[in-house]
Design a protein around this motif. Sequence first.
Motif, PDB file in Angstrom:
ATOM      1  N   THR A 101      20.385 -38.769 -10.271  1.00  0.00           N
ATOM      2  CA  THR A 101      19.285 -37.847 -10.604  1.00  0.00           C
ATOM      3  C   THR A 101      18.632 -37.189  -9.381  1.00  0.00           C
ATOM      4  O   THR A 101      17.702 -36.408  -9.538  1.00  0.00           O
ATOM      5  N   LEU A 102      19.099 -37.505  -8.185  1.00  0.00           N
ATOM      6  CA  LEU A 102      18.492 -36.898  -6.985  1.00  0.00           C
ATOM      7  C   LEU A 102      19.534 -36.150  -6.175  1.00  0.00           C
ATOM      8  O   LEU A 102      20.595 -36.703  -5.863  1.00  0.00           O
ATOM      9  N   ARG A 103      19.236 -34.913  -5.828  1.00  0.00           N
ATOM     10  CA  ARG A 103      20.139 -34.134  -4.972  1.00  0.00           C
ATOM     11  C   ARG A 103      19.374 -33.522  -3.811  1.00  0.00           C
ATOM     12  O   ARG A 103      18.256 -33.039  -3.996  1.00  0.00           O
ATOM     13  N   ARG A 104      20.046 -33.536  -2.647  1.00  0.00           N
ATOM     14  CA  ARG A 104      19.436 -32.920  -1.461  1.00  0.00           C
ATOM     15  C   ARG A 104      20.066 -31.545  -1.270  1.00  0.00           C
ATOM     16  O   ARG A 104      21.289 -31.401  -1.278  1.00  0.00           O
ATOM     17  N   PHE A 105      19.216 -30.531  -1.109  1.00  0.00           N
ATOM     18  CA  PHE A 105      19.683 -29.158  -0.898  1.00  0.00           C
ATOM     19  C   PHE A 105      19.212 -28.682   0.476  1.00  0.00           C
ATOM     20  O   PHE A 105      18.023 -28.731   0.778  1.00  0.00           O
ATOM     21  N   VAL A 106      20.145 -28.222   1.283  1.00  0.00           N
ATOM     22  CA  VAL A 106      19.785 -27.600   2.559  1.00  0.00           C
ATOM     23  C   VAL A 106      19.892 -26.092   2.356  1.00  0.00           C
ATOM     24  O   VAL A 106      20.948 -25.577   1.967  1.00  0.00           O
ATOM     25  N   LEU A 107      18.762 -25.402   2.580  1.00  0.00           N
ATOM     26  CA  LEU A 107      18.731 -23.950   2.390  1.00  0.00           C
ATOM     27  C   LEU A 107      18.829 -23.266   3.744  1.00  0.00           C
ATOM     28  O   LEU A 107      18.115 -23.635   4.684  1.00  0.00           O
ATOM     29  N   GLY A 108      19.692 -22.309   3.842  1.00  0.00           N
ATOM     30  CA  GLY A 108      19.836 -21.547   5.085  1.00  0.00           C
ATOM     31  C   GLY A 108      19.041 -20.263   4.970  1.00  0.00           C
ATOM     32  O   GLY A 108      19.202 -19.506   4.012  1.00  0.00           O
ATOM     33  N   VAL A 109      18.124 -20.042   5.912  1.00  0.00           N
ATOM     34  CA  VAL A 109      17.286 -18.842   5.886  1.00  0.00           C
ATOM     35  C   VAL A 109      18.068 -17.701   6.521  1.00  0.00           C
ATOM     36  O   VAL A 109      18.666 -17.866   7.584  1.00  0.00           O
ATOM     37  N   GLN A 110      18.074 -16.564   5.854  1.00  0.00           N
ATOM     38  CA  GLN A 110      18.844 -15.421   6.357  1.00  0.00           C
ATOM     39  C   GLN A 110      17.944 -14.471   7.139  1.00  0.00           C
ATOM     40  O   GLN A 110      16.778 -14.322   6.817  1.00  0.00           O
ATOM     41  N   GLU A 111      18.487 -13.848   8.126  1.00  0.00           N
ATOM     42  CA  GLU A 111      17.820 -12.814   8.927  1.00  0.00           C
ATOM     43  C   GLU A 111      16.619 -13.309   9.723  1.00  0.00           C
ATOM     44  O   GLU A 111      16.594 -13.249  10.920  1.00  0.00           O
ATOM     45  N   GLN A 112      15.588 -13.832   9.045  1.00  0.00           N
ATOM     46  CA  GLN A 112      14.417 -14.293   9.796  1.00  0.00           C
ATOM     47  C   GLN A 112      14.569 -15.772  10.152  1.00  0.00           C
ATOM     48  O   GLN A 112      15.551 -16.409   9.790  1.00  0.00           O
ATOM     49  N   THR A 113      13.564 -16.316  10.866  1.00  0.00           N
ATOM     50  CA  THR A 113      13.506 -17.767  11.042  1.00  0.00           C
ATOM     51  C   THR A 113      12.235 -18.261  10.380  1.00  0.00           C
ATOM     52  O   THR A 113      11.249 -17.532  10.295  1.00  0.00           O
ATOM     53  N   PHE A 114      12.299 -19.486   9.919  1.00  0.00           N
ATOM     54  CA  PHE A 114      11.186 -20.063   9.196  1.00  0.00           C
ATOM     55  C   PHE A 114      10.161 -20.583  10.207  1.00  0.00           C
ATOM     56  O   PHE A 114      10.527 -21.234  11.176  1.00  0.00           O
ATOM     57  N   GLU A 127      16.939 -23.749   8.800  1.00  0.00           N
ATOM     58  CA  GLU A 127      17.272 -24.566   7.626  1.00  0.00           C
ATOM     59  C   GLU A 127      16.048 -25.294   7.095  1.00  0.00           C
ATOM     60  O   GLU A 127      15.235 -25.808   7.857  1.00  0.00           O
ATOM     61  N   LEU A 128      15.989 -25.343   5.781  1.00  0.00           N
ATOM     62  CA  LEU A 128      14.889 -26.015   5.093  1.00  0.00           C
ATOM     63  C   LEU A 128      15.524 -26.984   4.097  1.00  0.00           C
ATOM     64  O   LEU A 128      16.427 -26.604   3.366  1.00  0.00           O
ATOM     65  N   THR A 129      15.053 -28.233   4.080  1.00  0.00           N
ATOM     66  CA  THR A 129      15.663 -29.217   3.179  1.00  0.00           C
ATOM     67  C   THR A 129      14.674 -29.657   2.099  1.00  0.00           C
ATOM     68  O   THR A 129      13.513 -29.953   2.407  1.00  0.00           O
ATOM     69  N   VAL A 130      15.142 -29.688   0.867  1.00  0.00           N
ATOM     70  CA  VAL A 130      14.332 -30.212  -0.241  1.00  0.00           C
ATOM     71  C   VAL A 130      15.182 -31.200  -1.023  1.00  0.00           C
ATOM     72  O   VAL A 130      16.417 -31.161  -0.955  1.00  0.00           O
ATOM     73  N   ILE A 131      14.517 -32.109  -1.737  1.00  0.00           N
ATOM     74  CA  ILE A 131      15.237 -33.022  -2.638  1.00  0.00           C
ATOM     75  C   ILE A 131      14.736 -32.751  -4.045  1.00  0.00           C
ATOM     76  O   ILE A 131      13.523 -32.676  -4.278  1.00  0.00           O
ATOM     77  N   VAL A 132      15.658 -32.577  -4.966  1.00  0.00           N
ATOM     78  CA  VAL A 132      15.300 -32.205  -6.336  1.00  0.00           C
ATOM     79  C   VAL A 132      15.702 -33.318  -7.290  1.00  0.00           C
ATOM     80  O   VAL A 132      16.836 -33.783  -7.269  1.00  0.00           O
ATOM     81  N   ARG A 133      14.736 -33.721  -8.097  1.00  0.00           N
ATOM     82  CA  ARG A 133      15.020 -34.746  -9.108  1.00  0.00           C
ATOM     83  C   ARG A 133      15.322 -34.063 -10.438  1.00  0.00           C
ATOM     84  O   ARG A 133      14.630 -33.114 -10.823  1.00  0.00           O
ATOM     85  N   LEU A 134      16.347 -34.546 -11.103  1.00  0.00           N
ATOM     86  CA  LEU A 134      16.652 -34.032 -12.441  1.00  0.00           C
ATOM     87  C   LEU A 134      15.660 -34.669 -13.398  1.00  0.00           C
ATOM     88  O   LEU A 134      15.795 -35.838 -13.766  1.00  0.00           O
ATOM     89  N   ALA A 135      14.605 -33.916 -13.743  1.00  0.00           N
ATOM     90  CA  ALA A 135      13.541 -34.475 -14.581  1.00  0.00           C
ATOM     91  C   ALA A 135      13.979 -34.465 -16.035  1.00  0.00           C
ATOM     92  O   ALA A 135      14.487 -33.455 -16.507  1.00  0.00           O
TER      93      ALA A 135
END
Length: 316
Positions: A20-33, A68-76
């Motif tokens: 029920t838990l997944r880690r997603f790494v998001l890549g920011v395009q063009e700009q930096t976070f 890169e920004l990382t979040v963890i998403v729970r399947l609620a």
Amino acid sequence: MAERVGFAASIERVESLTPTLRRFVLGVQEQTFPPVSPGSYAALEFGDGEKVYKNAYSIVECSEDGRELTVIVRLAPQSRGGSRFLHEKGRPGLPVWIGSVANLFPIVKTARRHVLLSAGIGITPFLSYLKKLHSVGADYTLHHFCRAEERPAFEALLAGHDQARVLVHTGLPSEVGLADWLQDEAIATHVYFCGPEGFMKWVEETTCRCGFAPEKVHSEHFFVPEGGRPFEVVLARSGRKIVVKGDETLLEALEQADVDAPCMCRGGACGACAVTVLDGQPDHRDHVLTEAERASGKVILTCVSRAKTDMLTLDL
Ligand code: FES
């Protein structure tokens, strides 16, 4: 047309931590976070051609180069679609819009010691805390509670941190003696907690019983808005009527109808979506309004709350 505020990104990597838990790494395009403080969350927007989902998630990590920004998403179980979509269709390459970023749960810099208490997905804000607390040489302990079958996953998630300060429990807080530990904490200790409702209630009551001053107790409520009975809203300024379906929030119905409705956390925690109620009775489901505000029935947080009456008239 107003410029859209935020960052264009896409999923770069996905890792399944538990069923029920997944880690997603998001890549920011063009700009930096820009650098974000520990405890921050980001409002994410994603979807397919059929539907756009908007959910807020704790930022677990932001890479030093701001790419890169990382979040963890729970399947609620009560997911209205967003977390299910990410679990089923969130593959590398999927575009994600990173909208507002805010911090409602910061580390208190003046605290002499920090006790972090989490259960299940409530670990996510603390993953960013641990790095910071360690880097500044702070005195801290994390107690994390999870089900026995999830223990290996959480231990792996916490493996890079100071193991003397990070404890994973599979018993209930009341069973492992947490109340006694809290009782022994020094006067300058701040307690932070995040997890499911039952856990939150237990910690709230226990810290109160142990004599912690309210200003030394900090919480972040992870609230997945649930559906309910459909109802109708009347927008007083235009006379428009909008139906809020059983499986959508009032905020989603307003957005769907192109109404410019304020919002930020989308989880009943920040108060940004408050709207004045002119008629009808709200069904409050947030963690922001005071008892007096609830009783007055004059304001509603559109991201989580619904209606007890068939119709609500809003000052919109
Ligand atoms: S958007 Fe934060 S409480 Fe509704």
